[in-house]
Design a protein around this motif. Sequence first.
Motif, PDB file in Angstrom:
ATOM      1  N   GLN A 199      35.091  38.647  33.015  1.00 37.73           N
ATOM      2  CA  GLN A 199      34.150  39.711  32.701  1.00 37.73           C
ATOM      3  C   GLN A 199      34.503  40.378  31.368  1.00 37.73           C
ATOM      4  O   GLN A 199      33.614  40.704  30.568  1.00 37.73           O
ATOM      5  CB  GLN A 199      34.130  40.747  33.821  1.00 37.73           C
ATOM      6  CG  GLN A 199      33.010  41.768  33.652  1.00 37.73           C
ATOM      7  CD  GLN A 199      33.003  42.809  34.745  1.00 37.73           C
ATOM      8  OE1 GLN A 199      34.033  43.107  35.355  1.00 37.73           O
ATOM      9  NE2 GLN A 199      31.846  43.391  35.006  1.00 37.73           N
ATOM     10  N   GLN A 200      35.784  40.561  31.117  1.00 40.20           N
ATOM     11  CA  GLN A 200      36.214  41.118  29.830  1.00 40.20           C
ATOM     12  C   GLN A 200      35.840  40.184  28.678  1.00 40.20           C
ATOM     13  O   GLN A 200      35.478  40.643  27.590  1.00 40.20           O
ATOM     14  CB  GLN A 200      37.726  41.356  29.844  1.00 40.20           C
ATOM     15  CG  GLN A 200      38.187  42.484  30.736  1.00 40.20           C
ATOM     16  CD  GLN A 200      37.850  43.860  30.177  1.00 40.20           C
ATOM     17  OE1 GLN A 200      37.420  43.994  29.026  1.00 40.20           O
ATOM     18  NE2 GLN A 200      38.059  44.894  30.974  1.00 40.20           N
ATOM     19  N   VAL A 235      23.457  32.364  37.133  1.00 39.89           N
ATOM     20  CA  VAL A 235      23.542  33.806  37.369  1.00 39.89           C
ATOM     21  C   VAL A 235      24.962  34.136  37.799  1.00 39.89           C
ATOM     22  O   VAL A 235      25.417  33.710  38.869  1.00 39.89           O
ATOM     23  CB  VAL A 235      22.549  34.244  38.457  1.00 39.89           C
ATOM     24  CG1 VAL A 235      22.674  35.749  38.719  1.00 39.89           C
ATOM     25  CG2 VAL A 235      21.123  33.884  38.072  1.00 39.89           C
ATOM     26  N   GLU A 236      25.668  34.900  36.989  1.00 35.65           N
ATOM     27  CA  GLU A 236      27.037  35.309  37.300  1.00 35.65           C
ATOM     28  C   GLU A 236      27.027  36.805  37.641  1.00 35.65           C
ATOM     29  O   GLU A 236      26.642  37.625  36.817  1.00 35.65           O
ATOM     30  CB  GLU A 236      27.954  35.032  36.119  1.00 35.65           C
ATOM     31  CG  GLU A 236      28.057  33.543  35.785  1.00 35.65           C
ATOM     32  CD  GLU A 236      28.940  33.273  34.583  1.00 35.65           C
ATOM     33  OE1 GLU A 236      30.170  33.177  34.762  1.00 35.65           O
ATOM     34  OE2 GLU A 236      28.393  33.170  33.460  1.00 35.65           O
ATOM     35  N   LEU A 237      27.425  37.112  38.855  1.00 35.47           N
ATOM     36  CA  LEU A 237      27.479  38.503  39.303  1.00 35.47           C
ATOM     37  C   LEU A 237      28.925  38.939  39.423  1.00 35.47           C
ATOM     38  O   LEU A 237      29.726  38.297  40.100  1.00 35.47           O
ATOM     39  CB  LEU A 237      26.788  38.653  40.661  1.00 35.47           C
ATOM     40  CG  LEU A 237      26.885  40.040  41.303  1.00 35.47           C
ATOM     41  CD1 LEU A 237      26.086  41.069  40.502  1.00 35.47           C
ATOM     42  CD2 LEU A 237      26.415  40.006  42.753  1.00 35.47           C
ATOM     43  N   PHE A 238      29.261  40.055  38.777  1.00 34.68           N
ATOM     44  CA  PHE A 238      30.590  40.648  38.888  1.00 34.68           C
ATOM     45  C   PHE A 238      30.482  41.825  39.860  1.00 34.68           C
ATOM     46  O   PHE A 238      29.752  42.786  39.614  1.00 34.68           O
ATOM     47  CB  PHE A 238      31.095  41.079  37.518  1.00 34.68           C
ATOM     48  CG  PHE A 238      31.325  39.905  36.593  1.00 34.68           C
ATOM     49  CD1 PHE A 238      32.523  39.208  36.626  1.00 34.68           C
ATOM     50  CD2 PHE A 238      30.318  39.481  35.745  1.00 34.68           C
ATOM     51  CE1 PHE A 238      32.722  38.105  35.801  1.00 34.68           C
ATOM     52  CE2 PHE A 238      30.509  38.382  34.914  1.00 34.68           C
ATOM     53  CZ  PHE A 238      31.717  37.686  34.951  1.00 34.68           C
ATOM     54  N   THR A 239      31.207  41.727  40.972  1.00 34.07           N
ATOM     55  CA  THR A 239      31.023  42.647  42.080  1.00 34.07           C
ATOM     56  C   THR A 239      32.366  42.993  42.707  1.00 34.07           C
ATOM     57  O   THR A 239      33.403  42.459  42.302  1.00 34.07           O
ATOM     58  CB  THR A 239      30.077  42.010  43.128  1.00 34.07           C
ATOM     59  OG1 THR A 239      29.816  42.938  44.174  1.00 34.07           O
ATOM     60  CG2 THR A 239      30.672  40.742  43.724  1.00 34.07           C
ATOM     61  N   GLU A 249      22.896  40.337  29.770  1.00 26.43           N
ATOM     62  CA  GLU A 249      23.581  41.063  30.838  1.00 26.43           C
ATOM     63  C   GLU A 249      22.798  42.312  31.190  1.00 26.43           C
ATOM     64  O   GLU A 249      22.086  42.881  30.365  1.00 26.43           O
ATOM     65  CB  GLU A 249      25.018  41.397  30.437  1.00 26.43           C
ATOM     66  CG  GLU A 249      25.170  42.432  29.333  1.00 26.43           C
ATOM     67  CD  GLU A 249      25.127  43.872  29.833  1.00 26.43           C
ATOM     68  OE1 GLU A 249      25.476  44.126  30.999  1.00 26.43           O
ATOM     69  OE2 GLU A 249      24.719  44.745  29.045  1.00 26.43           O
ATOM     70  N   PHE A 250      22.961  42.759  32.442  1.00 25.28           N
ATOM     71  CA  PHE A 250      22.272  43.944  32.922  1.00 25.28           C
ATOM     72  C   PHE A 250      22.880  44.336  34.265  1.00 25.28           C
ATOM     73  O   PHE A 250      23.700  43.599  34.837  1.00 25.28           O
ATOM     74  CB  PHE A 250      20.769  43.679  33.072  1.00 25.28           C
ATOM     75  CG  PHE A 250      20.447  42.390  33.770  1.00 25.28           C
ATOM     76  CD1 PHE A 250      20.315  42.316  35.139  1.00 25.28           C
ATOM     77  CD2 PHE A 250      20.304  41.217  33.033  1.00 25.28           C
ATOM     78  CE1 PHE A 250      20.038  41.130  35.780  1.00 25.28           C
ATOM     79  CE2 PHE A 250      20.023  40.014  33.657  1.00 25.28           C
ATOM     80  CZ  PHE A 250      19.892  39.969  35.040  1.00 25.28           C
ATOM     81  N   VAL A 251      22.455  45.480  34.793  1.00 20.36           N
ATOM     82  CA  VAL A 251      22.946  45.940  36.090  1.00 20.36           C
ATOM     83  C   VAL A 251      22.504  44.943  37.160  1.00 20.36           C
ATOM     84  O   VAL A 251      21.328  44.581  37.250  1.00 20.36           O
ATOM     85  CB  VAL A 251      22.410  47.342  36.412  1.00 20.36           C
ATOM     86  CG1 VAL A 251      22.828  47.769  37.820  1.00 20.36           C
ATOM     87  CG2 VAL A 251      22.919  48.348  35.378  1.00 20.36           C
ATOM     88  N   GLY A 252      23.451  44.484  37.966  1.00 22.68           N
ATOM     89  CA  GLY A 252      23.194  43.390  38.886  1.00 22.68           C
ATOM     90  C   GLY A 252      22.217  43.669  39.993  1.00 22.68           C
ATOM     91  O   GLY A 252      21.750  42.741  40.662  1.00 22.68           O
ATOM     92  N   TYR A 257      31.592  46.881  33.917  1.00 29.40           N
ATOM     93  CA  TYR A 257      31.188  47.701  35.051  1.00 29.40           C
ATOM     94  C   TYR A 257      30.773  46.788  36.195  1.00 29.40           C
ATOM     95  O   TYR A 257      30.584  45.575  36.018  1.00 29.40           O
ATOM     96  CB  TYR A 257      30.014  48.615  34.658  1.00 29.40           C
ATOM     97  CG  TYR A 257      28.784  47.857  34.205  1.00 29.40           C
ATOM     98  CD1 TYR A 257      27.782  47.502  35.116  1.00 29.40           C
ATOM     99  CD2 TYR A 257      28.624  47.474  32.869  1.00 29.40           C
ATOM    100  CE1 TYR A 257      26.661  46.799  34.714  1.00 29.40           C
ATOM    101  CE2 TYR A 257      27.506  46.775  32.452  1.00 29.40           C
ATOM    102  CZ  TYR A 257      26.519  46.432  33.375  1.00 29.40           C
ATOM    103  OH  TYR A 257      25.414  45.726  32.974  1.00 29.40           O
ATOM    104  N   THR A 258      30.622  47.355  37.363  1.00 32.02           N
ATOM    105  CA  THR A 258      30.077  46.632  38.504  1.00 32.02           C
ATOM    106  C   THR A 258      28.958  47.461  39.123  1.00 32.02           C
ATOM    107  O   THR A 258      29.032  48.692  39.112  1.00 32.02           O
ATOM    108  CB  THR A 258      31.154  46.361  39.579  1.00 32.02           C
ATOM    109  OG1 THR A 258      31.745  47.595  39.966  1.00 32.02           O
ATOM    110  CG2 THR A 258      32.204  45.392  39.086  1.00 32.02           C
ATOM    111  N   PRO A 259      27.913  46.796  39.641  1.00 29.43           N
ATOM    112  CA  PRO A 259      27.686  45.353  39.567  1.00 29.43           C
ATOM    113  C   PRO A 259      27.064  44.967  38.227  1.00 29.43           C
ATOM    114  O   PRO A 259      26.154  45.642  37.751  1.00 29.43           O
ATOM    115  CB  PRO A 259      26.694  45.119  40.708  1.00 29.43           C
ATOM    116  CG  PRO A 259      25.887  46.391  40.756  1.00 29.43           C
ATOM    117  CD  PRO A 259      26.857  47.492  40.433  1.00 29.43           C
TER     118      PRO A 259
END
Length: 268
Positions: A103-104, A45-49, A127-130, A116-118
């Motif tokens: 993320q890009q 699970v990779e979260l971009f925040t 992928e989806f909204v974190g 976008y974040t998160p």
Amino acid sequence: MSSFKIFIIAASLGFAAMITEAFIVIKDKDTLKVKTEADKGFAVVELFTSEGCSSCPPADALVARVQKETAGKPVYILAYHVDYWNRLGWKDVFSDAAYSARQQQYARWLNLSSVYTPQAVVNGRKEFVGSENGTLHEAIGSDLQRSSKTELSLNGLRENDGKAELQYQASGTPANAALVVALIEKNATTRVERGENGGRTLSHVQIVRKLQNVNLAGHNSGNVSIALPAGFNADGYEVIAFVQNTSNGEITAAARSGFSSAMSTKAK
């Protein structure tokens, strides 16, 4: 009692059992507490925040809960703090341009028009909204039952002269495979003074502090060395590594290792 009555009672009991079982599965859907015979797969699970994003704290809290729920399971959480929010009033001390670039890259792999974040990405495929609780649990549960032919093991993680050193061994890797190695700070707290989260104290887990890519190119074993950050404490860190197909982003194996144990870990 007639055989017909016995049949009706038995059928009723069987139906009740089915309803009860279905209720248990539905009730536990969002907490991953349903017990399975064995986990066939894994979930990265990779979260971009970002600390500068007011929508991110709920996602940070969600992955913290998942971290506790999945203890002992092959679930690997990595929180990347991107740097493009820094210009809006608060510089995230954990942010790095390399994480924004990753993320890009996912935007290209997954054919997205923007980032976008998160944002959460599971096993490089979805992928989806974190902060979407149900979606995250469903993705993890699904991939825990999805087997892979690739295997990865990590051995000998140690601190040496300001660097983390370890050995890796992979098998069944796809073409164009790379090994992604992340140095993870297990948890931290920040008092945010400005920006969208100004005045809040934010808690984080599984923070990516360093990231290194190794092009396997048919060489499925070797050594990795990663520079350690200032204030490093072995008890508060671990290493997570995974095999990723650089053509489409799919992750096919993952493993973790702590500094406090000489034992290796292995996962498909």
